[in-house]
Design a protein around this motif. Structure first.
Motif, mmCIF file in Angstrom:
data_model
loop_
_atom_site.group_PDB
_atom_site.id
_atom_site.type_symbol
_atom_site.label_atom_id
_atom_site.label_comp_id
_atom_site.label_asym_id
_atom_site.label_seq_id
_atom_site.Cartn_x
_atom_site.Cartn_y
_atom_site.Cartn_z
ATOM 1 N N PRO A 1 22.709 -0.780 -12.043
ATOM 2 C CA PRO A 1 23.236 -2.356 -12.071
ATOM 3 C C PRO A 1 24.210 -2.763 -10.763
ATOM 4 C CG PRO A 1 23.465 -1.458 -14.037
ATOM 5 C CD PRO A 1 22.910 -0.279 -13.406
ATOM 6 N N LEU A 2 25.096 -2.175 -10.624
ATOM 7 C CA LEU A 2 25.829 -2.151 -9.432
ATOM 8 C C LEU A 2 25.121 -2.627 -8.391
ATOM 9 C CD1 LEU A 2 28.597 -2.730 -8.197
ATOM 10 C CD2 LEU A 2 28.759 -0.443 -7.830
ATOM 11 N N PHE A 3 24.079 -1.856 -8.093
ATOM 12 C CA PHE A 3 23.269 -2.256 -6.623
ATOM 13 C C PHE A 3 21.980 -3.410 -6.952
ATOM 14 C CE2 PHE A 3 25.552 1.957 -6.011
ATOM 15 C CZ PHE A 3 26.387 1.399 -4.886
ATOM 16 N N VAL A 4 21.541 -3.377 -8.338
ATOM 17 C CA VAL A 4 20.633 -4.113 -8.420
ATOM 18 C C VAL A 4 21.122 -5.428 -8.694
ATOM 19 C CG1 VAL A 4 18.986 -4.800 -10.152
ATOM 20 C CG2 VAL A 4 19.359 -2.239 -9.746
ATOM 21 N N ASP A 5 22.252 -5.830 -9.055
ATOM 22 C CA ASP A 5 22.641 -6.957 -9.393
ATOM 23 C C ASP A 5 24.106 -7.630 -8.905
ATOM 24 O OD1 ASP A 5 20.397 -7.963 -11.196
ATOM 25 O OD2 ASP A 5 21.482 -6.842 -12.899
ATOM 26 N N GLY A 6 24.697 -6.417 -8.416
ATOM 27 C CA GLY A 6 26.108 -6.837 -7.950
ATOM 28 C C GLY A 6 26.105 -7.359 -6.616
ATOM 29 N N THR A 7 27.224 -8.345 -6.383
ATOM 30 C CA THR A 7 27.238 -8.795 -5.134
ATOM 31 C C THR A 7 27.938 -7.969 -4.091
ATOM 32 O OG1 THR A 7 29.682 -9.800 -5.461
ATOM 33 C CG2 THR A 7 28.075 -11.230 -6.438
ATOM 34 N N PRO A 8 27.997 -8.364 -2.932
ATOM 35 C CA PRO A 8 28.264 -7.246 -1.892
ATOM 36 C C PRO A 8 29.825 -7.299 -1.848
ATOM 37 C CG PRO A 8 26.578 -8.629 -0.616
ATOM 38 C CD PRO A 8 26.765 -9.271 -2.101
ATOM 39 N N GLN A 9 30.576 -8.332 -2.471
ATOM 40 C CA GLN A 9 31.805 -8.222 -2.335
ATOM 41 C C GLN A 9 32.189 -7.225 -3.625
ATOM 42 O OE1 GLN A 9 34.101 -11.647 -3.016
ATOM 43 N NE2 GLN A 9 36.101 -10.894 -3.257
ATOM 44 N N TYR A 10 31.333 -7.064 -4.831
ATOM 45 C CA TYR A 10 31.855 -6.622 -5.810
ATOM 46 C C TYR A 10 31.369 -5.089 -5.456
ATOM 47 C CZ TYR A 10 31.833 -4.883 -10.783
ATOM 48 O OH TYR A 10 31.989 -4.226 -11.883
ATOM 49 N N GLN A 11 30.468 -4.946 -4.855
ATOM 50 C CA GLN A 11 29.915 -3.396 -4.508
ATOM 51 C C GLN A 11 30.960 -2.787 -3.495
ATOM 52 O OE1 GLN A 11 26.289 -4.123 -2.487
ATOM 53 N NE2 GLN A 11 25.177 -4.447 -4.498
ATOM 54 N N ASN A 12 31.792 -3.596 -2.643
ATOM 55 C CA ASN A 12 32.538 -3.130 -1.845
ATOM 56 C C ASN A 12 33.812 -2.797 -2.578
ATOM 57 O OD1 ASN A 12 32.383 -2.788 1.241
ATOM 58 N ND2 ASN A 12 31.202 -4.565 0.633
ATOM 59 N N VAL A 13 34.251 -3.845 -3.507
ATOM 60 C CA VAL A 13 35.440 -3.580 -4.528
ATOM 61 C C VAL A 13 35.552 -2.297 -5.190
ATOM 62 C CG1 VAL A 13 36.816 -4.460 -6.553
ATOM 63 C CG2 VAL A 13 36.193 -6.165 -4.537
ATOM 64 N N CYS A 14 34.373 -1.922 -5.705
ATOM 65 C CA CYS A 14 34.069 -0.889 -6.681
ATOM 66 C C CYS A 14 34.141 0.429 -5.626
ATOM 67 C CB CYS A 14 32.633 -0.881 -7.251
ATOM 68 S SG CYS A 14 32.514 -1.964 -8.641
ATOM 69 N N LEU A 15 33.519 0.289 -4.539
ATOM 70 C CA LEU A 15 33.626 1.612 -3.601
ATOM 71 C C LEU A 15 35.206 1.676 -3.280
ATOM 72 C CD1 LEU A 15 32.682 3.806 -1.678
ATOM 73 C CD2 LEU A 15 32.361 2.035 0.018
ATOM 74 N N VAL A 16 35.863 0.732 -2.831
ATOM 75 C CA VAL A 16 37.339 0.914 -2.477
ATOM 76 C C VAL A 16 38.393 1.345 -3.713
ATOM 77 C CG1 VAL A 16 39.411 -0.491 -1.839
ATOM 78 C CG2 VAL A 16 37.411 -0.649 -0.552
ATOM 79 N N SER A 17 37.870 0.822 -4.720
ATOM 80 C CA SER A 17 38.633 0.926 -6.232
ATOM 81 C C SER A 17 38.560 2.683 -6.341
ATOM 82 C CB SER A 17 37.890 0.257 -7.461
ATOM 83 O OG SER A 17 38.389 0.771 -8.695
ATOM 84 N N GLY A 18 37.159 2.959 -6.175
ATOM 85 C CA GLY A 18 37.008 4.627 -6.310
ATOM 86 C C GLY A 18 37.777 5.378 -5.356
ATOM 87 N N MET A 19 37.753 4.931 -4.039
ATOM 88 C CA MET A 19 38.482 5.585 -3.037
ATOM 89 C C MET A 19 39.997 5.715 -3.267
ATOM 90 S SD MET A 19 36.475 4.210 0.328
ATOM 91 C CE MET A 19 37.274 5.166 1.534
ATOM 92 N N VAL A 20 40.489 4.428 -3.896
ATOM 93 C CA VAL A 20 41.956 4.346 -4.230
ATOM 94 C C VAL A 20 42.248 5.491 -5.358
ATOM 95 C CG1 VAL A 20 43.771 2.960 -5.433
ATOM 96 C CG2 VAL A 20 42.357 2.133 -3.419
ATOM 97 N N HIS A 21 41.078 5.616 -6.576
ATOM 98 C CA HIS A 21 41.247 6.465 -7.811
ATOM 99 C C HIS A 21 41.486 7.881 -6.923
ATOM 100 C CE1 HIS A 21 40.800 8.026 -11.637
ATOM 101 N NE2 HIS A 21 39.783 8.743 -10.958
ATOM 102 N N LEU A 22 40.435 8.087 -5.986
ATOM 103 C CA LEU A 22 40.786 9.617 -5.625
ATOM 104 C C LEU A 22 41.630 9.863 -4.404
ATOM 105 C CD1 LEU A 22 36.698 9.872 -5.214
ATOM 106 C CD2 LEU A 22 38.062 10.909 -6.912
ATOM 107 N N GLY A 23 42.445 8.975 -3.878
ATOM 108 C CA GLY A 23 43.377 9.093 -3.227
ATOM 109 C C GLY A 23 42.951 9.105 -1.827
ATOM 110 N N ILE A 24 41.797 8.477 -1.496
ATOM 111 C CA ILE A 24 41.237 8.737 -0.310
ATOM 112 C C ILE A 24 42.005 7.479 0.875
ATOM 113 C CG2 ILE A 24 39.093 8.493 1.553
ATOM 114 C CD1 ILE A 24 37.485 9.506 -1.020
ATOM 115 N N PRO A 25 42.821 7.847 1.725
ATOM 116 C CA PRO A 25 43.394 6.766 2.517
ATOM 117 C C PRO A 25 42.497 5.806 3.361
ATOM 118 C CG PRO A 25 44.297 8.949 3.014
ATOM 119 C CD PRO A 25 42.878 9.523 2.240
ATOM 120 N N ILE A 26 42.751 4.729 3.285
ATOM 121 C CA ILE A 26 41.914 3.688 4.032
ATOM 122 C C ILE A 26 43.045 2.943 5.075
ATOM 123 C CG2 ILE A 26 40.449 1.948 3.843
ATOM 124 C CD1 ILE A 26 40.374 2.435 0.923
ATOM 125 N N LEU A 27 43.497 3.555 6.150
ATOM 126 C CA LEU A 27 44.273 2.985 6.740
ATOM 127 C C LEU A 27 43.885 1.798 7.733
ATOM 128 C CD1 LEU A 27 46.074 6.166 8.042
ATOM 129 C CD2 LEU A 27 46.744 4.676 6.446
#
Length: 150
Positions: free
Chosen positions: A94-120
């Motif tokens: 559903p994220l990729f079927v109905d999600g907006t591009p902004q929501y998809q990016n927020v979910c990706l970044v949220s997951g990266m933050v959860h895993l501690g992946i730096p985004i400098l």
């Protein structure tokens, strides 16, 4: 869940690609180890993953874990008018079927933050960085304050 496994498009901020590929190649040095060395672990099962599968995994598995931080970082990227890169893949999530591009990016970044992946210069692996958190800027302020003391 949608039954249709169609080709989907995902427009990801280009600034996220290098941190993701670096993490896939080198891990974080603490919890996730660098690229698997088969000669040292001959009996281990190996998991092979592509960048797009990693993006889908992080977004759908950990995408809601750190939504406030993900939203804050994506809003800053949007305000800076960063370029995006489009990925095409099959998905029925559903994220990729109905999600907006902004929501998809927020979910990706949220997951990266959860895993501690730096985004400098947005996230250092532990803390979300503000736009004005340039160390040189703070050093200049401190030097000016010290100059007033003399």
């Amino acid at each position: 869940m949608c039954d249709d496994n169609k080709v989907r498009s995902f427009s990801m901020y280009e600034a996220l690609e290098k941190p993701l590929t670096d993490f896939l190649e080198m891990g974080d040095g603490v919890n996730a180890l660098p690229v698997f060395e088969e000669e040292f672990y001959p009996e281990s099962d190996m998991v092979d993953i592509s960048l797009i599968n990693f993006i889908k995994f992080i977004s759908t598995t950990f995408g809601r874990r750190r939504l406030p931080a993900g939203f804050k970082i994506v809003e800053r990227m949007r305000s800076e008018s960063l370029k995006k890169k489009t990925f095409r893949f099959r998905s029925r999530h559903p994220l990729f079927v109905d999600g907006t591009p902004q929501y998809q990016n927020v979910c990706l970044v949220s997951g990266m933050v959860h895993l501690g992946i730096p985004i400098l210069p947005y996230f250092d692996g532990q803390n979300v960085l503000e736009a004005n958190e340039d160390p040189d800027e703070y050093l200049a302020i401190l030097r000016a304050e010290n100059a007033d003391l003399f």
